[in-house]
Write a protein that holds these residues in place. Structure first.
Motif, PDB file in Angstrom:
ATOM      1  N   MET A  57       0.836  -1.181   0.000  1.00  0.00           N
ATOM      2  CA  MET A  57       0.000   0.000   0.000  1.00  0.00           C
ATOM      3  C   MET A  57       0.880   1.243   0.000  1.00  0.00           C
ATOM      4  O   MET A  57       1.914   1.261   0.636  1.00  0.00           O
ATOM      5  CB  MET A  57      -0.894   0.004   1.230  1.00  0.00           C
ATOM      6  CG  MET A  57      -2.335   0.030   0.870  1.00  0.00           C
ATOM      7  SD  MET A  57      -3.484  -0.038   2.221  1.00  0.00           S
ATOM      8  CE  MET A  57      -2.977   1.234   3.308  1.00  0.00           C
ATOM      9  N   ASN A  58       0.430   2.254  -0.661  1.00  0.00           N
ATOM     10  CA  ASN A  58       1.196   3.487  -0.758  1.00  0.00           C
ATOM     11  C   ASN A  58       0.945   4.363   0.471  1.00  0.00           C
ATOM     12  O   ASN A  58      -0.193   4.759   0.736  1.00  0.00           O
ATOM     13  CB  ASN A  58       0.785   4.230  -2.027  1.00  0.00           C
ATOM     14  CG  ASN A  58       1.663   5.420  -2.304  1.00  0.00           C
ATOM     15  OD1 ASN A  58       2.118   6.093  -1.401  1.00  0.00           O
ATOM     16  ND2 ASN A  58       1.888   5.677  -3.571  1.00  0.00           N
ATOM     17  N   ALA A 114     -11.312   4.709  10.281  1.00  0.00           N
ATOM     18  CA  ALA A 114     -11.090   3.460  11.013  1.00  0.00           C
ATOM     19  C   ALA A 114     -10.746   2.317  10.058  1.00  0.00           C
ATOM     20  O   ALA A 114      -9.848   1.509  10.339  1.00  0.00           O
ATOM     21  CB  ALA A 114     -12.324   3.113  11.837  1.00  0.00           C
ATOM     22  N   LEU A 115     -11.442   2.247   8.931  1.00  0.00           N
ATOM     23  CA  LEU A 115     -11.147   1.196   7.958  1.00  0.00           C
ATOM     24  C   LEU A 115      -9.763   1.381   7.339  1.00  0.00           C
ATOM     25  O   LEU A 115      -9.082   0.403   7.019  1.00  0.00           O
ATOM     26  CB  LEU A 115     -12.216   1.172   6.864  1.00  0.00           C
ATOM     27  CG  LEU A 115     -13.590   0.648   7.277  1.00  0.00           C
ATOM     28  CD1 LEU A 115     -14.591   0.809   6.139  1.00  0.00           C
ATOM     29  CD2 LEU A 115     -13.512  -0.797   7.714  1.00  0.00           C
ATOM     30  N   LEU A 158      -6.897  -1.316   7.275  1.00  0.00           N
ATOM     31  CA  LEU A 158      -6.252  -1.702   6.021  1.00  0.00           C
ATOM     32  C   LEU A 158      -4.730  -1.677   6.150  1.00  0.00           C
ATOM     33  O   LEU A 158      -4.045  -2.573   5.660  1.00  0.00           O
ATOM     34  CB  LEU A 158      -6.670  -0.738   4.910  1.00  0.00           C
ATOM     35  CG  LEU A 158      -7.710  -1.205   3.925  1.00  0.00           C
ATOM     36  CD1 LEU A 158      -8.134  -0.056   3.037  1.00  0.00           C
ATOM     37  CD2 LEU A 158      -7.247  -2.355   3.117  1.00  0.00           C
ATOM     38  N   ASP A 159      -4.220  -0.645   6.787  1.00  0.00           N
ATOM     39  CA  ASP A 159      -2.783  -0.545   6.986  1.00  0.00           C
ATOM     40  C   ASP A 159      -2.264  -1.695   7.848  1.00  0.00           C
ATOM     41  O   ASP A 159      -1.214  -2.266   7.588  1.00  0.00           O
ATOM     42  CB  ASP A 159      -2.426   0.799   7.614  1.00  0.00           C
ATOM     43  CG  ASP A 159      -0.930   1.031   7.671  1.00  0.00           C
ATOM     44  OD1 ASP A 159      -0.265   0.889   6.630  1.00  0.00           O
ATOM     45  OD2 ASP A 159      -0.424   1.323   8.770  1.00  0.00           O
ATOM     46  N   ALA A 160      -3.045  -2.074   8.860  1.00  0.00           N
ATOM     47  CA  ALA A 160      -2.653  -3.190   9.713  1.00  0.00           C
ATOM     48  C   ALA A 160      -2.669  -4.507   8.938  1.00  0.00           C
ATOM     49  O   ALA A 160      -1.770  -5.344   9.100  1.00  0.00           O
ATOM     50  CB  ALA A 160      -3.578  -3.284  10.916  1.00  0.00           C
ATOM     51  N   ILE A 161      -3.652  -4.691   8.099  1.00  0.00           N
ATOM     52  CA  ILE A 161      -3.729  -5.914   7.288  1.00  0.00           C
ATOM     53  C   ILE A 161      -2.533  -5.963   6.341  1.00  0.00           C
ATOM     54  O   ILE A 161      -1.898  -7.015   6.188  1.00  0.00           O
ATOM     55  CB  ILE A 161      -5.052  -5.974   6.503  1.00  0.00           C
ATOM     56  CG1 ILE A 161      -6.218  -6.161   7.460  1.00  0.00           C
ATOM     57  CG2 ILE A 161      -5.027  -7.111   5.486  1.00  0.00           C
ATOM     58  CD1 ILE A 161      -7.584  -5.971   6.806  1.00  0.00           C
ATOM     59  N   TRP A 162      -2.227  -4.850   5.686  1.00  0.00           N
ATOM     60  CA  TRP A 162      -1.109  -4.817   4.750  1.00  0.00           C
ATOM     61  C   TRP A 162       0.218  -5.066   5.460  1.00  0.00           C
ATOM     62  O   TRP A 162       1.122  -5.692   4.916  1.00  0.00           O
ATOM     63  CB  TRP A 162      -1.091  -3.481   4.024  1.00  0.00           C
ATOM     64  CG  TRP A 162      -0.009  -3.420   2.988  1.00  0.00           C
ATOM     65  CD1 TRP A 162       1.147  -2.708   3.043  1.00  0.00           C
ATOM     66  CD2 TRP A 162       0.006  -4.115   1.739  1.00  0.00           C
ATOM     67  NE1 TRP A 162       1.871  -2.909   1.916  1.00  0.00           N
ATOM     68  CE2 TRP A 162       1.206  -3.777   1.092  1.00  0.00           C
ATOM     69  CE3 TRP A 162      -0.868  -5.005   1.117  1.00  0.00           C
ATOM     70  CZ2 TRP A 162       1.555  -4.284  -0.157  1.00  0.00           C
ATOM     71  CZ3 TRP A 162      -0.528  -5.498  -0.129  1.00  0.00           C
ATOM     72  CH2 TRP A 162       0.665  -5.140  -0.750  1.00  0.00           C
ATOM     73  N   ALA A 188      -0.226  -7.368  10.446  1.00  0.00           N
ATOM     74  CA  ALA A 188      -0.550  -7.375  11.875  1.00  0.00           C
ATOM     75  C   ALA A 188      -1.879  -8.047  12.173  1.00  0.00           C
ATOM     76  O   ALA A 188      -2.181  -8.344  13.316  1.00  0.00           O
ATOM     77  CB  ALA A 188      -0.573  -5.956  12.422  1.00  0.00           C
ATOM     78  N   GLY A 189      -2.692  -8.283  11.173  1.00  0.00           N
ATOM     79  CA  GLY A 189      -3.969  -8.926  11.437  1.00  0.00           C
ATOM     80  C   GLY A 189      -4.593  -9.439  10.164  1.00  0.00           C
ATOM     81  O   GLY A 189      -4.885  -8.684   9.272  1.00  0.00           O
ATOM     82  N   ALA A 190      -4.762 -10.722  10.109  1.00  0.00           N
ATOM     83  CA  ALA A 190      -5.373 -11.293   8.887  1.00  0.00           C
ATOM     84  C   ALA A 190      -6.557 -12.138   9.188  1.00  0.00           C
ATOM     85  O   ALA A 190      -6.998 -12.375  10.209  1.00  0.00           O
ATOM     86  CB  ALA A 190      -4.343 -12.115   8.138  1.00  0.00           C
TER      87      ALA A 190
END
Length: 121
Positions: free
Chosen positions: A1-2, A107-108, A112-116, A119-121
């Protein structure tokens, strides 16, 4: 992600949230300027959808593709839904709904940053 797109989206959400809070306190409906900020945020979200999908295809990270793309699409839908609801309710409640949509996008984006980052999948 950019990170630049991520930052632009969060800044636009912060600007919109402040403007909407001012309108909420003044008991005024959302004005055209706020919708311009939200339109800019929506364009940035569309860029993020394309960029994120391409980055997902090119990465070797452990990222759940289904989860990541569903968040990209979901965050893209939050603002238009809130905007249409706000335009239907041209009062304080409509402004509050629009504020909730903006906060949902923020919040989303953090999620999204955490998923990328993995940290959480």
């Amino acid at each position: 992600m950019n990170p630049w797109v991520y930052g632009v989206i969060l800044v636009l959400c912060a600007v919109a949230a402040v403007l909407l809070l001012v309108h909420l306190v003044r008991d005024a409906p959302a004005e055209d300027g706020i919708y311009l900020v939200l339109g800019s945020a929506e364009v940035a979200l569309l860029v993020q959808l394309v960029w994120g999908s391409v980055a997902l295809a090119d990465t070797s990270r452990e990222v759940s593709g289904t989860l990541f793309v569903s968040y990209l699409v979901g965050v893209l839908l939050a603002l238009p839904i809130g905007a249409f609801w706000s335009l239907a309710e041209r009062n304080r409640a409509g402004t509050a709904v629009l504020l909730l949509a903006v906060l949902t996008v923020a919040a989303l984006e953090v999620r999204l940053d955490a998923i990328w980052s993995g940290a959480g999948a």
